[in-house]
Scaffold this motif. Structure first.
Motif, mmCIF file in Angstrom:
data_model
loop_
_atom_site.group_PDB
_atom_site.id
_atom_site.type_symbol
_atom_site.label_atom_id
_atom_site.label_comp_id
_atom_site.label_asym_id
_atom_site.label_seq_id
_atom_site.Cartn_x
_atom_site.Cartn_y
_atom_site.Cartn_z
ATOM 1 N N LYS A 212 0.805 -1.221 0.000
ATOM 2 C CA LYS A 212 0.000 0.000 0.000
ATOM 3 C C LYS A 212 0.836 1.268 0.000
ATOM 4 N N PHE A 213 2.108 1.153 0.424
ATOM 5 C CA PHE A 213 2.948 2.330 0.518
ATOM 6 C C PHE A 213 4.203 2.161 -0.347
ATOM 7 N N MET A 214 5.057 3.161 -0.343
ATOM 8 C CA MET A 214 6.173 3.238 -1.271
ATOM 9 C C MET A 214 7.077 2.009 -1.229
ATOM 10 N N THR A 215 7.376 1.486 -2.422
ATOM 11 C CA THR A 215 8.281 0.343 -2.542
ATOM 12 C C THR A 215 9.705 0.783 -2.255
ATOM 13 N N ARG A 216 10.418 -0.024 -1.491
ATOM 14 C CA ARG A 216 11.800 0.281 -1.153
ATOM 15 C C ARG A 216 12.772 -0.616 -1.924
ATOM 16 N N ALA A 217 12.416 -1.892 -2.137
ATOM 17 C CA ALA A 217 13.340 -2.813 -2.798
ATOM 18 C C ALA A 217 12.570 -3.870 -3.569
ATOM 19 N N VAL A 218 13.239 -4.460 -4.558
ATOM 20 C CA VAL A 218 12.682 -5.587 -5.305
ATOM 21 C C VAL A 218 13.814 -6.577 -5.575
ATOM 22 N N ALA A 219 13.492 -7.866 -5.538
ATOM 23 C CA ALA A 219 14.461 -8.919 -5.841
ATOM 24 C C ALA A 219 13.726 -10.036 -6.567
ATOM 25 N N ALA A 228 9.945 -10.572 -5.277
ATOM 26 C CA ALA A 228 9.481 -10.036 -3.991
ATOM 27 C C ALA A 228 9.742 -8.542 -3.967
ATOM 28 N N THR A 229 8.828 -7.805 -3.352
ATOM 29 C CA THR A 229 9.007 -6.371 -3.162
ATOM 30 C C THR A 229 8.835 -6.043 -1.682
ATOM 31 N N SER A 230 9.456 -4.968 -1.254
ATOM 32 C CA SER A 230 9.315 -4.531 0.142
ATOM 33 C C SER A 230 8.972 -3.052 0.165
ATOM 34 N N SER A 231 8.460 -2.596 1.310
ATOM 35 C CA SER A 231 7.995 -1.216 1.384
ATOM 36 C C SER A 231 8.467 -0.527 2.654
ATOM 37 N N ILE A 232 8.159 0.775 2.716
ATOM 38 C CA ILE A 232 8.526 1.571 3.875
ATOM 39 C C ILE A 232 7.635 1.273 5.078
ATOM 40 N N VAL A 236 6.276 -7.087 3.039
ATOM 41 C CA VAL A 236 6.885 -7.717 1.875
ATOM 42 C C VAL A 236 5.789 -8.417 1.094
ATOM 43 N N ALA A 237 5.830 -8.297 -0.231
ATOM 44 C CA ALA A 237 4.887 -8.996 -1.106
ATOM 45 C C ALA A 237 5.662 -9.965 -1.984
ATOM 46 N N VAL A 238 5.096 -11.141 -2.203
ATOM 47 C CA VAL A 238 5.708 -12.173 -3.044
ATOM 48 C C VAL A 238 4.744 -12.469 -4.187
ATOM 49 N N GLU A 239 5.252 -12.368 -5.422
ATOM 50 C CA GLU A 239 4.397 -12.533 -6.594
ATOM 51 C C GLU A 239 5.066 -13.441 -7.622
ATOM 52 N N TRP A 240 4.226 -14.055 -8.478
ATOM 53 C CA TRP A 240 4.701 -14.894 -9.573
ATOM 54 C C TRP A 240 4.235 -14.305 -10.895
ATOM 55 N N PHE A 241 5.033 -14.522 -11.955
ATOM 56 C CA PHE A 241 4.693 -14.007 -13.279
ATOM 57 C C PHE A 241 3.536 -14.779 -13.917
ATOM 58 N N ASP A 242 3.551 -16.101 -13.751
ATOM 59 C CA ASP A 242 2.562 -16.959 -14.385
ATOM 60 C C ASP A 242 1.169 -16.654 -13.837
ATOM 61 N N ALA A 243 0.220 -16.430 -14.766
ATOM 62 C CA ALA A 243 -1.155 -16.110 -14.353
ATOM 63 C C ALA A 243 -1.766 -17.229 -13.531
ATOM 64 N N GLU A 244 -1.369 -18.481 -13.807
ATOM 65 C CA GLU A 244 -1.924 -19.613 -13.067
ATOM 66 C C GLU A 244 -1.468 -19.625 -11.608
#
Length: 371
Positions: A212-219, A228-232, A236-244
């Motif tokens: 919900k808030f500003m992203t600080r890092a992505v790996a 994965a992305t992280s915020s202030i 941390v959010a974990v996501e996959w490219f594949d739609a499935e």
């Protein structure tokens, strides 16, 4: 158990980025003191201890760096707007300007598979250089849909996290094809940046961040299937490219501490103190990832089972940067004073700036089975 030690001769100001070379025999550290510190292993076969090899003097504070195809090639960006390459094998540490952004350049990455150098700037422009053409000076400029905060690559994709929760994923091979079409476009002087066309390219994927808030890092994950992305705000959010696999996407809270504070009515109450998650790094052999926060804490997580693997004792200052060695046996940690306590007007203590190497025990970073 892991063993930690601090490197001698740390930078004189806050650390902005650090990275092991592909061979893991060298470690580069960028700092706000306008230097890049190069450390080398004391014994390539037996020791994971590093010593200072040399310092590269730069024109302005460095915001990010990345190793190129070998242990002598570094690309870096900073407040002087430039995208530069330095040859560590040259006696005079020759620097070459590949291009420059119209505002400070904040992130840079290198694709070993395709030989591309990507950089972003606060001008909301992505620069793509093909190192096979004109020593990387051929330039493709791509307009981004927002101000970029973080950049990471897989073998095939570039993930750019931006303001307003925007995330764009670009196809690297498509970008390389465009650089070949513009191979004759080079940067010869500071006067011709405006003459290089800015392209509007549709990303391979467009996403809205789960944070919900500003992203600080992505790996990106070692197998290239997600990121994965992280915020202030200590998430941390974990996501996959594949739609499935989209249903597997999740976010979690971390780097938070509970403290007792006195309320206006004089009573004590528990307050949840939230710290930014400044750094992310995946461990290639095990696929787990590390987070480093403004609370000075480092934790390991299993992206697949959604479990915390390990959390380490609090360090003396904020964790600014993290990177695993290629074999996953060492974790480099950049520690610098932050302003998480709200004391922005207080001069930071240079004595708190440290580079730590955490030597991991066997399977210390290995994931845990789901319950």
């Amino acid at each position: 158990m892991s063993a930690d030690y601090a490197l001698d001769d740390p930078p004189g100001d806050a650390i902005s980025a650090l990275q092991f070379s592909t061979s893991s025999q060298r470690l580069a550290v960028a700092s706000w003191d306008r230097t890049i510190s190069i450390y080398t292993r004391e014994d390539e076969e037996e020791s994971s201890h590093f010593r200072l090899l040399e310092r590269v003097q730069c024109r302005a504070p460095i915001l990010d760096l990345v190793w190129g195809a070998d242990d002598n090639t570094l690309f870096f960006v900073g407040l002087d707007h430039d995208v530069r390459k330095v040859d560590l094998g040259a006696e005079d540490l020759t620097q070459t300007v590949l291009s420059y952004h119209e505002q400070p350049s904040n992130k840079v990455s290198y694709s070993h598979e395709l030989g591309l150098v990507l950089s972003t700037g606060w001008d909301s422009i992505l620069h793509v250089h093909n190192t096979a053409n004109n020593e990387g000076r051929s330039l493709l400029r791509v307009r981004l849909p927002g101000k970029p905060f973080a950049l990471a690559l897989t073998a095939e994709r570039a993930v750019i996290a931006m303001a307003e929760r925007k995330v764009s994923v670009y196809d690297l091979r498509a970008l390389k094809m465009l650089t070949e079409q513009t191979a004759d476009t080079g940067m010869s002087s500071d006067a011709d940046i405006g003459e290089v066309e800015i392209h509007d390219i549709t990303p391979w994927q467009t996403r809205e961040s789960n944070l919900k808030f500003m992203t600080r890092a992505v790996a990106t994950m070692p197998d290239g299937t997600g990121f994965a992305t992280s915020s202030i705000e200590g998430r941390v959010a974990v996501e996959w490219f594949d739609a499935e696999k989209a249903a597997n996407t999740y976010a979690f809270k971390c780097h938070r501490q509970t403290s007792m504070q006195i309320a206006e009515d004089g009573t004590e109450q528990e307050v949840d103190v939230v710290y930014p998650v400044n750094a992310l790094a995946f461990n290639s052999p095990h696929g787990t990832f590390a987070t480093g926060g403004g609370d000075g804490v480092i934790a390991f997580w299993d992206a697949q089972t959604k479990r915390r693997v390990k959390q380490y004792p609090k360090l003396g200052a904020s964790v600014a940067a993290l990177d695993f060695s290629g074999d996953g046996k060492c974790l480099a940690i950049g520690v610098s004073p932050g302003f998480e306590d709200g004391n922005e007007d207080v001069e930071s203590d240079a004595g708190l700036v440290k580079i730590l190497i955490k030597e991991l025990a066997e399977n210390e970073a290995k994931g845990k089975a789901a319950k």
